[in-house]
Design a protein around this motif. Sequence first.
Motif, PDB file in Angstrom:
ATOM      1  N   VAL A   1       0.895  -1.154   0.000  1.00 36.23           N
ATOM      2  CA  VAL A   1       0.000   0.000   0.000  1.00 36.23           C
ATOM      3  C   VAL A   1       0.932   1.201   0.000  1.00 36.23           C
ATOM      4  O   VAL A   1       1.633   1.442   0.978  1.00 36.23           O
ATOM      5  CB  VAL A   1      -0.915   0.003   1.239  1.00 36.23           C
ATOM      6  N   THR A   2       0.958   1.932  -1.114  1.00 37.50           N
ATOM      7  CA  THR A   2       1.947   2.995  -1.272  1.00 37.50           C
ATOM      8  C   THR A   2       1.327   4.252  -1.854  1.00 37.50           C
ATOM      9  O   THR A   2       0.504   4.176  -2.770  1.00 37.50           O
ATOM     10  CB  THR A   2       3.080   2.535  -2.224  1.00 37.50           C
ATOM     11  N   VAL A   3       1.748   5.394  -1.328  1.00 35.50           N
ATOM     12  CA  VAL A   3       1.453   6.680  -1.939  1.00 35.50           C
ATOM     13  C   VAL A   3       2.641   6.989  -2.841  1.00 35.50           C
ATOM     14  O   VAL A   3       3.755   7.198  -2.355  1.00 35.50           O
ATOM     15  CB  VAL A   3       1.255   7.780  -0.879  1.00 35.50           C
ATOM     16  N   VAL A   4       2.397   6.945  -4.144  1.00 30.40           N
ATOM     17  CA  VAL A   4       3.474   7.138  -5.115  1.00 30.40           C
ATOM     18  C   VAL A   4       3.996   8.571  -5.012  1.00 30.40           C
ATOM     19  O   VAL A   4       3.224   9.522  -5.026  1.00 30.40           O
ATOM     20  CB  VAL A   4       2.978   6.845  -6.552  1.00 30.40           C
ATOM     21  N   GLY A   5       5.296   8.714  -4.872  1.00 31.74           N
ATOM     22  CA  GLY A   5       5.900  10.032  -4.766  1.00 31.74           C
ATOM     23  C   GLY A   5       6.176  10.471  -3.339  1.00 31.74           C
ATOM     24  O   GLY A   5       6.676  11.565  -3.106  1.00 31.74           O
ATOM     25  N   GLY A   6       5.829   9.629  -2.377  1.00 32.61           N
ATOM     26  CA  GLY A   6       6.147   9.951  -0.990  1.00 32.61           C
ATOM     27  C   GLY A   6       4.985  10.539  -0.235  1.00 32.61           C
ATOM     28  O   GLY A   6       3.909  10.789  -0.775  1.00 32.61           O
ATOM     29  N   PRO A   7       5.204  10.813   1.058  1.00 33.42           N
ATOM     30  CA  PRO A   7       4.106  11.253   1.925  1.00 33.42           C
ATOM     31  C   PRO A   7       3.704  12.719   1.752  1.00 33.42           C
ATOM     32  O   PRO A   7       2.608  13.103   2.126  1.00 33.42           O
ATOM     33  CB  PRO A   7       4.646  11.010   3.331  1.00 33.42           C
ATOM     34  N   ASN A   8       4.577  13.550   1.197  1.00 32.68           N
ATOM     35  CA  ASN A   8       4.254  14.971   1.033  1.00 32.68           C
ATOM     36  C   ASN A   8       3.897  15.243  -0.428  1.00 32.68           C
ATOM     37  O   ASN A   8       4.728  15.113  -1.318  1.00 32.68           O
ATOM     38  CB  ASN A   8       5.428  15.844   1.465  1.00 32.68           C
ATOM     39  N   GLN A   9       2.639  15.636  -0.645  1.00 35.05           N
ATOM     40  CA  GLN A   9       2.115  15.834  -1.991  1.00 35.05           C
ATOM     41  C   GLN A   9       1.604  17.265  -2.150  1.00 35.05           C
ATOM     42  O   GLN A   9       1.206  17.904  -1.181  1.00 35.05           O
ATOM     43  CB  GLN A   9       0.961  14.853  -2.249  1.00 35.05           C
ATOM     44  N   ASN A  10       1.573  17.721  -3.398  1.00 36.37           N
ATOM     45  CA  ASN A  10       1.065  19.036  -3.722  1.00 36.37           C
ATOM     46  C   ASN A  10      -0.452  18.960  -3.903  1.00 36.37           C
ATOM     47  O   ASN A  10      -0.955  18.070  -4.582  1.00 36.37           O
ATOM     48  CB  ASN A  10       1.734  19.533  -5.014  1.00 36.37           C
ATOM     49  N   LEU A  11      -1.174  19.879  -3.333  1.00 34.23           N
ATOM     50  CA  LEU A  11      -2.631  19.905  -3.405  1.00 34.23           C
ATOM     51  C   LEU A  11      -3.123  20.013  -4.846  1.00 34.23           C
ATOM     52  O   LEU A  11      -4.178  19.482  -5.197  1.00 34.23           O
ATOM     53  CB  LEU A  11      -3.177  21.060  -2.562  1.00 34.23           C
ATOM     54  N   LYS A  12      -2.361  20.656  -5.710  1.00 32.22           N
ATOM     55  CA  LYS A  12      -2.776  20.850  -7.103  1.00 32.22           C
ATOM     56  C   LYS A  12      -2.651  19.582  -7.937  1.00 32.22           C
ATOM     57  O   LYS A  12      -3.260  19.476  -8.996  1.00 32.22           O
ATOM     58  CB  LYS A  12      -1.937  21.955  -7.740  1.00 32.22           C
ATOM     59  N   ASP A  13      -1.869  18.612  -7.471  1.00 31.33           N
ATOM     60  CA  ASP A  13      -1.620  17.396  -8.239  1.00 31.33           C
ATOM     61  C   ASP A  13      -2.508  16.240  -7.771  1.00 31.33           C
ATOM     62  O   ASP A  13      -2.973  16.227  -6.637  1.00 31.33           O
ATOM     63  CB  ASP A  13      -0.155  16.954  -8.103  1.00 31.33           C
ATOM     64  N   SER A  14      -2.695  15.265  -8.661  1.00 39.96           N
ATOM     65  CA  SER A  14      -3.355  14.024  -8.267  1.00 39.96           C
ATOM     66  C   SER A  14      -2.344  13.144  -7.540  1.00 39.96           C
ATOM     67  O   SER A  14      -1.165  13.140  -7.865  1.00 39.96           O
ATOM     68  CB  SER A  14      -3.884  13.281  -9.495  1.00 39.96           C
ATOM     69  N   VAL A  15      -2.823  12.390  -6.582  1.00 42.73           N
ATOM     70  CA  VAL A  15      -1.974  11.503  -5.786  1.00 42.73           C
ATOM     71  C   VAL A  15      -2.156  10.077  -6.297  1.00 42.73           C
ATOM     72  O   VAL A  15      -3.288   9.604  -6.437  1.00 42.73           O
ATOM     73  CB  VAL A  15      -2.365  11.584  -4.291  1.00 42.73           C
ATOM     74  N   GLY A  16      -1.029   9.407  -6.588  1.00 47.49           N
ATOM     75  CA  GLY A  16      -1.086   8.023  -7.027  1.00 47.49           C
ATOM     76  C   GLY A  16      -1.169   7.080  -5.831  1.00 47.49           C
ATOM     77  O   GLY A  16      -0.336   7.130  -4.931  1.00 47.49           O
ATOM     78  N   LEU A  17      -2.194   6.229  -5.826  1.00 46.27           N
ATOM     79  CA  LEU A  17      -2.413   5.277  -4.734  1.00 46.27           C
ATOM     80  C   LEU A  17      -2.243   3.868  -5.289  1.00 46.27           C
ATOM     81  O   LEU A  17      -3.075   3.397  -6.065  1.00 46.27           O
ATOM     82  CB  LEU A  17      -3.814   5.452  -4.155  1.00 46.27           C
TER      83      LEU A  17
END
Length: 117
Positions: free
Chosen positions: A29-45
């Motif tokens: 179970v991974t958040v692609v790109g790490g734990p800190n994400q930009n609000l403007k971007d989609s988060v890969g799950l």
Amino acid sequence: MKKLPLLFFMLLGCNIIPPEPSDFTVEEVTVVGGPNQNLKDSVGLLLVVRGLPPTNKWNMIWEINGQVVFSEEVSGKAGTVSSLKKYKGSQPGEYIFKGCIVSKTMRICDDETFFLR
């Protein structure tokens, strides 16, 4: 001597897929790109499961903060099954991504926390 290979394959075949999933069924179970994400971007799950018994109906579930945001049926699929979903958050803050494999009688999950800034 002729029955030895047959016995070997029978023993091997009985142990390939467990009758019920275990805690190791949810492999990743991974958040692609790490734990800190930009609000403007989609988060890969990313959710990866393995060793599902082919006899039951199985669903992969993606939850964010307790709400189901995606689901995918994976019944009858053998081996490792992986799927990536894109989630677009609406406000900054802490989010908990929980990836689960679910049948009628069983639910196995793992989670990961990420932040939208």
